[in-house]
Design an enzyme around this catalytic site. Structure first.
Site, short mmCIF file in Angstrom:
data_model
loop_
_atom_site.label_atom_id
_atom_site.label_comp_id
_atom_site.label_asym_id
_atom_site.label_seq_id
_atom_site.Cartn_x
_atom_site.Cartn_y
_atom_site.Cartn_z
N ASP A 26 1.20 1.23 1.65
CA ASP A 26 0.75 2.58 1.97
C ASP A 26 1.66 3.13 3.06
O ASP A 26 1.75 2.55 4.14
CB ASP A 26 -0.70 2.52 2.45
CG ASP A 26 -1.34 3.90 2.48
OD1 ASP A 26 -0.69 4.86 2.05
OD2 ASP A 26 -2.49 4.00 2.95
N ASP B 175 2.69 8.21 -2.07
CA ASP B 175 2.94 7.37 -0.89
C ASP B 175 2.22 6.03 -0.91
O ASP B 175 2.17 5.36 0.11
CB ASP B 175 2.58 8.14 0.38
CG ASP B 175 1.12 8.55 0.42
OD1 ASP B 175 0.48 8.53 -0.65
OD2 ASP B 175 0.62 8.87 1.51
N GLU B 176 1.64 5.64 -2.00
CA GLU B 176 1.04 4.31 -2.03
C GLU B 176 1.14 3.71 -3.42
O GLU B 176 1.18 4.42 -4.42
CB GLU B 176 -0.41 4.33 -1.55
CG GLU B 176 -1.30 5.27 -2.31
CD GLU B 176 -2.75 5.21 -1.83
OE1 GLU B 176 -3.24 4.10 -1.55
OE2 GLU B 176 -3.38 6.27 -1.76
#
Lengths: 372, 417
Positions: free
Chosen positions: B41, B134-135
């Site tokens: 993350d 983003d993860e």
């Protein structure tokens, strides 16, 4: 209200009424059929607020009156009763139930007050004329497959019935299109129809109307206004709102200059299309037509599932052409042809194609090609 | 106990300082070298991209979000210290942090950074399952021999590369299933690396709140609370059948999760189900011309994304949010799937014309679903719209020009409204 009626007559009347009733209703009374008994007949009235059907049948009326009862329940009961049974319907005002009895079967059905039943406002019809059932049946049967289901273009969700100018003079014309194919069917203009406003008859109404048109010789009384259309036989009156919209100018859609002419036996053609389309699992099955020197090669190439090809002897004398179509659309228009050969008129692989039966201009179909 | 240094990546003995480099980030855990399911993350991703691209922002509180009226989509760690968090209304965030620099999201830049990170993850394992820009989950099972290092070391190398090559930081959660990996990545942010082993799972979960469970939102929490369930310990007291009876299909999942079990695989090929785009306006508007401009831009964005993925769709969706946040959504099916902005726009426009007058609106979105391959799309023209073929050709030509000269090289006048 208390009546006795033969099961067959009752079933016929109730089936027509219940088919108008929408299965899912937010207004309870719309699930009901209004039964009105008077003199020597009974009538059943059902509506979905857009269509109203009234069906009359002879009956022994012991006590005149009216009530409303769930249409599908009544229909199911009558359907399951033995043929030839004498059915009695009697409303008990004290309990608010309708008793249905035939032989040893007894039913008691909940009712809703007749006063709550919405009756469609009568309207002034600008035009009334009589048409033979067989004529109307052809007009609607041959056009209805092209009705659109797209909600965004709601004005295509019906058959556009209007008076049009054809080569031999004015005609009664039905047109339907969904943007992919179009059907334009003409019939001789019935006496008194010349002043009829053009109306878009909704899909559901077209389906209901069909049941009035079984008997070739029957005379159908047609009444048309800007907002409503009515079709009536002595027993059944079908009144419907028309679609409030403008049907697009279809005349510019019908190609005039298509010069490449293919003539083919419609049944053979349809069977071949159906066979080759089998290999494609896609929802929109594309069939490729290759035409050259009296030869038609139909082919389907579905990379995932396989390929198919079939050759037909046809009459084609123009330059070589390759064009693709949705198989379903081709089948639908080919199945409209019942007397002569199907004649296809092409321009190019990207332009609309015209199809008609022999040289008959009274039924013309247009279909949009598909990239293959 | 297995241990390694997160700075120099050398395998070492558990100690407060690394024997090789003297760094203080030595990670030790009994199962460190046997666990292989990870969740990565990024730390304050949008804000970090902005800070990287504009070094002047480095020591300032930065908030990413849409205008004065929108909500915070990301706050940097400086802003977070002041109490700002994502999904907070912007005015409230600015009250807490009046000196914050508010930046409108630059999705293109974030997508670019995301692609670069994705490429690095792809080098570690084919089993990368992105959850958003983003993860992502990664399953590094069976990669130790290939890489010559256990998954934990490769993951530490990944975040170090992200820092060195992209200037972005991320936190890692390493465990034995997706649920725990995701929980772990959040334990020690930013620049965290947390491990939950098989042996410590039960102890770890016991007193934690059930809201940790992914997919349990406020409504789910309330339902659990009504059943007297707040912590995992509460959940453990329930029989499996009782949970199933009370919570249906979710009950079974709860029973497993309570025991730290999650059998979902890390799947790299989660098929895309729909493509959509929406925008919240700076000011509520009922102006048909302005809304029409938004409609076109959203249709164009969805079309661009569909084209980029080689996809098309048979269902067009329109979403409108009124000033009072009530939602209007409409959808319609197409006979012939499409990926062109022109057909998307025209279809969405027809939907808009059916409901449009109920504004003013604060948000408008356009979407495409029932997806299929682009080869199956836009195969037949519309009899009633003979200009469609030409417009479609014009759109393909426009796309080609943009590809060569950039997105702004050519655009419709409609897009400027």
């Amino acid at each position: 209200m208390k009546i006795s009626i033969e099961r067959g007559a009752l079933l016929k009347a109730v089936s027509q009424a219940q088919s108008v009733v929408e299965r899912r209703n937010t207004i309870p009374i719309l699930a009901n059929v209004l039964i009105e008994a008077e003199g020597d007949h009974v009538q059943f009235r059902a509506t979905d607020l857009d269509i109203e059907v009234v069906d009359r049948a002879p009956a022994q009326v012991e006590r005149a009156g009216a009530t409303t009862v769930a249409a599908t329940t009544l229909h199911e009961i009558v359907r399951k009763l033995p043929d030839g049974a004498l059915v009695s319907l009697s409303a008990d005002n004290a309990t608010g139930r309708l008793a249905v009895a035939a032989g040893r079967s007894h039913f008691s059905l909940a009712t809703l007050p007749r006063e709550d039943f919405p009756v469609m406002a009568s309207s002034e019809y600008q035009s009334s004329f009589a048409a033979q059932a067989v004529v109307l049946r052809r007009l609607f049967d041959k056009s209805k497959f092209a009705i659109s289901t797209e909600e965004t273009r709601y004005y295509l969700n019906g058959v556009y019935m209007h008076v049009a100018d054809a080569e031999g003079g004015k005609v009664l014309r039905c047109v339907a299109t969904d943007g992919h194919r179009l059907a334009r069917i003409d019939a001789d203009l019935p006496a008194g129809a010349a002043g009829m406003p053009g109306v878009i008859v909704p899909r559901k109404t077209v389906g209901e109307l069909r049941k009035l048109l079984e008997d070739d010789e029957a005379e159908i009384a047609v009444s048309v206004s800007e907002t409503k259309v009515r079709f009536a036989t002595p027993e059944i009156t079908l009144t419907s709102k028309v679609i409030d919209g403008t049907f697009p100018d279809y005349t510019r859609v019908i190609p005039q200059g298509n010069a490449k002419r293919l003539e083919v036996d419609a049944a053979e053609f349809a069977q071949a299309v159906d066979r080759v389309a089998t290999v494609s699992s896609e929802r929109s099955r594309a069939v490729k037509l290759q035409l050259e020197d009296d030869r038609l090669v139909l082919s389907v190439n579905a990379p995932d599932s396989g390929a198919a090809e079939e050759e037909l002897a046809v009459a084609y004398g123009d330059e070589r052409l390759e064009i693709g179509f949705n198989a379903k659309y081709l089948l639908e228009i080919a199945s409209q042809v019942d007397r002569e050969n199907a004649v296809f008129l092409f321009n190019s692989s990207g332009d609309p194609t015209l199809m008609r039966e022999g040289n008959d201009q009274s039924a013309v179909y247009v279909v949009m090609p598909m990239r293959v | 106990m297995p241990a390694f240094c997160r700075d120099c990546l050398s395998v070492t003995e558990p100690a407060s300082r690394c024997a090789a480099c003297g760094g203080r980030r030595v990670l030790a855990h009994p199962e460190l070298f046997s666990l292989s399911i990870a969740h990565m993350d990024c730390d304050a991703f949008y804000a970090s991209v902005e800070k990287r691209d504009d070094p002047e922002l480095a020591d300032k509180p930065v908030i990413i979000g849409g205008g004065r009226r929108g909500v915070v989509s990301t706050a940097c760690y400086i802003a977070r210290i002041r109490g700002v968090h994502s999904a907070m209304p912007m005015f409230q965030a600015l009250k807490l942090c009046p000196d914050a620099v508010v930046i409108k999201p630059r999705m293109d830049a974030y997508a670019e950074a995301s692609r670069a990170i994705r490429a690095m993850m792809d080098e570690l394992t084919p089993a990368v399952e992105p959850l958003s820009l983003d993860e992502a989950f990664m399953d590094l099972g069976g990669t130790a021999r290939l890489h010559g290092a256990p998954p934990a070391v490769m993951l530490a190398r990944l975040v170090r590369r992200m820092k060195d090559e992209l200037g972005l930081t991320g936190s890692i959660g390493l465990s034995h299933n997706k649920f725990l990996a995701k929980v772990a990545s959040d334990l020690d942010k930013p620049r965290g690396f947390s491990v939950i082993g098989v042996a410590d799972t039960a102890d770890f979960l016991r007193d934690r709140p059930v809201r940790l469970i992914w997919g349990i939102g406020p409504a789910g929490q309330a339902a659990l609370e009504r059943a007297g369930i707040r912590s995992f310990a509460d959940l453990l007291r329930w029989e499996r059948t009782a949970l199933q009876a009370r919570f249906g299909a979710m009950g079974d999942r709860l029973w497993h999760v309570a025991r730290g079990e999650d059998r979902r695989r890390v799947s790299a090929h989660e098929p895309v189900k729909s493509i959509s785009n929406e925008t919240t306006f700076f000011e509520d508007t009922g102006d048909p011309d302005i809304l029409d401009g938004h409609l076109w831009r959203m249709a164009e964005k969805v079309s661009d994304r569909a084209k980029a993925r080689g996809l098309a769709g048979r269902v067009v969706m329109l979403k409108l949010k009124r000033a009072d946040h009530s939602l209007l959504s409409r959808r319609t099916g197409l006979r012939d799937a499409t990926q062109t902005a022109d057909r998307l726009y025209r279809t969405a426009r027809a939907l808009f014309d059916q409901v449009g007058g109920q504004g003013p609106y604060r948000l408008l979105g356009v979407g495409l679903s029932d997806l299929c391959a682009q080869a199956e799309a836009d195969k037949s023209g519309d009899l009633l719209d003979p200009g469609a073929a030409r417009r479609s050709q014009a759109e393909r030509a426009t796309d080609a020009i943009r590809k060569r000269f950039g997105a702004d090289a050519i655009m419709k006048g409609r897009a400027l409204r």
